[in-house]
Design an enzyme around this catalytic site. Structure first.
Site, PDB file in Angstrom:
ATOM      1  N   GLU A 151      11.585  12.778  72.392  1.00  0.00           N
ATOM      2  CA  GLU A 151      10.432  12.274  71.636  1.00  0.00           C
ATOM      3  C   GLU A 151      10.882  11.834  70.252  1.00  0.00           C
ATOM      4  O   GLU A 151      11.571  12.575  69.537  1.00  0.00           O
ATOM      5  CB  GLU A 151       9.344  13.329  71.521  1.00  0.00           C
ATOM      6  CG  GLU A 151       8.134  12.814  70.768  1.00  0.00           C
ATOM      7  CD  GLU A 151       6.972  13.792  70.732  1.00  0.00           C
ATOM      8  OE1 GLU A 151       5.924  13.426  70.157  1.00  0.00           O
ATOM      9  OE2 GLU A 151       7.109  14.909  71.270  1.00  0.00           O
ATOM     10  N   GLU A 209      -2.859  13.409  72.651  1.00  0.00           N
ATOM     11  CA  GLU A 209      -2.446  14.519  71.799  1.00  0.00           C
ATOM     12  C   GLU A 209      -3.273  14.502  70.516  1.00  0.00           C
ATOM     13  O   GLU A 209      -3.402  13.473  69.856  1.00  0.00           O
ATOM     14  CB  GLU A 209      -0.953  14.389  71.475  1.00  0.00           C
ATOM     15  CG  GLU A 209      -0.379  15.557  70.705  1.00  0.00           C
ATOM     16  CD  GLU A 209       1.109  15.382  70.447  1.00  0.00           C
ATOM     17  OE1 GLU A 209       1.871  16.317  70.736  1.00  0.00           O
ATOM     18  OE2 GLU A 209       1.504  14.302  69.953  1.00  0.00           O
TER      19      GLU A 209
END
Length: 290
Positions: A147, A241
């Site tokens: 990420e 998220e």
């Protein structure tokens, strides 16, 4: 074609059995296909119970975590690197035991603000650690996602270009790139070129607003981003998220810099996100067809 996911921290601040039931049942109720677990406190989990819940509710699972400054694979200190690797191998093992095949997050450094650039020795330790992690994960059938986060959360990788360079060095077939619109908004020049540059090496996506709140309430150019995903025919997961200290524990809230809450109830946020993402996918597809 894309599995739609949601981060467990929208529902609960831990993954103890009672919380796991809430996370999994509400994820299903909100219309998602997948739930992402943050393995920051894995000892509270009942793995067998959680695995059965995932089967009962027919949900996919992805896992993630970041490291701490005393267990950091980008450190010059071999003992810190070893502690970081132990946490990562534990997380991959948990992912596999839950029936998952994807572990992401920030495995390459501590999750927090550094006061210096990564050193040459520190970066060497990162590459060695990622090679070892990829090999360990491959034996368990797990893909590792790198990420890309902003400069205030890592000094190792902040852009897709840097992540691609790391993937070239590690050279592991089970390592992919994980883009996050929240971080892209800070570090990238736009929302199209990084996606095109990643191409088939893009394996996971976080959909988050610039203010970590309701999708569409901030400055993210979702239209460009989803059209870029359509251009590369991205078929991987898209996971929503968002964080609020109404749910997230104080320590993790502080680590994520959740200084103000934009929501305090997860279901409305989640159902809105589900519809928003589906709408963006459909619009991008129709644009591509035309």
């Amino acid at each position: 074609m894309n599995k739609l996911g949601i981060h467990a921290l929208v529902w609960a601040g831990d993954l103890a059995p009672e919380s796991a039931k809430k996370v999994i049942s509400q994820t299903k109720e909100a219309g998602f296909d997948l739930v992402e677990f943050s393995l920051h406190e894995p000892k509270v989990m009942d793995l067998g119970y959680t695995r059965e819940l995932l089967k009962e509710y027919d949900l996919g699972i992805a896992c993630s975590r970041g490291l701490t400054f005393d267990a950091d694979v980008s450190s010059e200190d071999p003992a810190s690197v070893a502690r970081g690797m132990a946490l990562l191998e534990e997380a991959v093992t948990i992912t596999a035991e839950l029936g998952g095949t994807y572990f992401g997050g920030v495995p390459y450094s501590a999750l927090g603000k550094y006061n210096h650039p990564v050193t040459p020795l520190g970066r060497k330790h990162v590459i060695e650690s990622m090679k070892r992690l990829a090999d360990f994960a491959d034996k368990k059938g797990v893909t590792i996602g790198i990420e890309i986060v902003n400069r205030y959360e890592s000094n190792v990788i902040n852009t897709a270009k840097q992540a691609l360079a790391m993937l070239d060095e590690v050279n592991a077939p089970n390592m992919v790139i994980h883009l996050d619109t929240y971080h892209m908004n800070i570090e990238e020049t736009d929302f199209v070129q990084p996606v095109l540059a990643c191409g088939d090496r893009l394996g996971y996506v976080h959909i988050g607003e610039s203010n970590r709140g309701y999708l569409g309430s901030g400055t993210i150019d979702f239209t460009s981003f989803f059209h870029a995903l359509s251009m590369i025919n991205y078929q991987g997961p898209m996971t929503f998220e968002s964080f609020s200290s109404a749910v997230v524990s104080e320590n993790l809230s502080n680590a994520l810099a959740v200084w103000r809450n934009l929501w305090d109830e997860g279901m409305g946020l989640a159902t809105h996100a589900n519809a928003f993402i589906k709408g963006q996918i459909e619009a991008a597809h129709m644009g591509k067809v035309k």
